[in-house]
Design a protein around this motif. Structure first.
Motif, mmCIF file in Angstrom:
data_model
loop_
_atom_site.group_PDB
_atom_site.id
_atom_site.type_symbol
_atom_site.label_atom_id
_atom_site.label_comp_id
_atom_site.label_asym_id
_atom_site.label_seq_id
_atom_site.Cartn_x
_atom_site.Cartn_y
_atom_site.Cartn_z
ATOM 1 N N PRO A 2 32.445 43.174 32.111
ATOM 2 C CA PRO A 2 33.700 42.758 32.738
ATOM 3 C C PRO A 2 33.475 41.595 33.703
ATOM 4 O O PRO A 2 32.436 41.471 34.326
ATOM 5 N N ARG A 3 34.483 40.772 33.790
ATOM 6 C CA ARG A 3 34.450 39.676 34.758
ATOM 7 C C ARG A 3 35.321 40.055 35.939
ATOM 8 O O ARG A 3 36.406 40.599 35.786
ATOM 9 N N TYR A 4 34.830 39.761 37.092
ATOM 10 C CA TYR A 4 35.564 40.090 38.306
ATOM 11 C C TYR A 4 36.204 38.832 38.864
ATOM 12 O O TYR A 4 35.598 37.769 38.887
ATOM 13 N N HIS A 5 37.439 38.962 39.315
ATOM 14 C CA HIS A 5 38.139 37.838 39.920
ATOM 15 C C HIS A 5 37.811 37.798 41.403
ATOM 16 O O HIS A 5 37.870 38.819 42.096
ATOM 17 N N ARG A 6 37.459 36.646 41.878
ATOM 18 C CA ARG A 6 37.185 36.478 43.298
ATOM 19 C C ARG A 6 38.449 35.992 43.985
ATOM 20 O O ARG A 6 39.214 35.225 43.419
ATOM 21 N N HIS A 7 38.643 36.437 45.186
ATOM 22 C CA HIS A 7 39.850 36.107 45.946
ATOM 23 C C HIS A 7 39.495 35.254 47.148
ATOM 24 O O HIS A 7 38.368 35.285 47.642
ATOM 25 N N ALA A 8 40.483 34.534 47.659
ATOM 26 C CA ALA A 8 40.283 33.678 48.823
ATOM 27 C C ALA A 8 40.341 34.478 50.124
ATOM 28 O O ALA A 8 39.786 34.053 51.136
#
Length: 78
Positions: A2-8
């Motif tokens: 799985p790919r994880y989304h990074r947040h600001a």
């Protein structure tokens, strides 16, 4: 994989956990600082850590880094 989304910005879940740990650390540091002579190297280090911790929490909460909570007098209604 799985790919994880990074947040600001930090999520509220992690922010609450960080604030909880910061409050526990602040409590222990204040207790330790009371046992020290003022204005010696260890006292200054703890004092600087308090300032840095407050600055980091202000930034994480979206406030200006140098923000200080206004004093709330008991009868001020706030």
């Amino acid at each position: 994989m799985p790919r994880y989304h990074r947040h600001a910005e930090i999520s509220t879940y992690y922010l609450e956990r960080v604030e909880r740990q910061a409050s526990l650390l602040t409590f222990e540091l204040r207790s330790a600082q009371l046992s020290l002579k003022p204005f010696c190297a260890h006292w200054d280090a703890i004092d600087q850590l308090h300032r840095d911790l407050n600055r980091a929490l202000n930034v994480l909460n979206g406030r200006p880094a140098d923000y200080e909570r206004p004093h709330g007098a008991p009868m001020s209604g706030g």
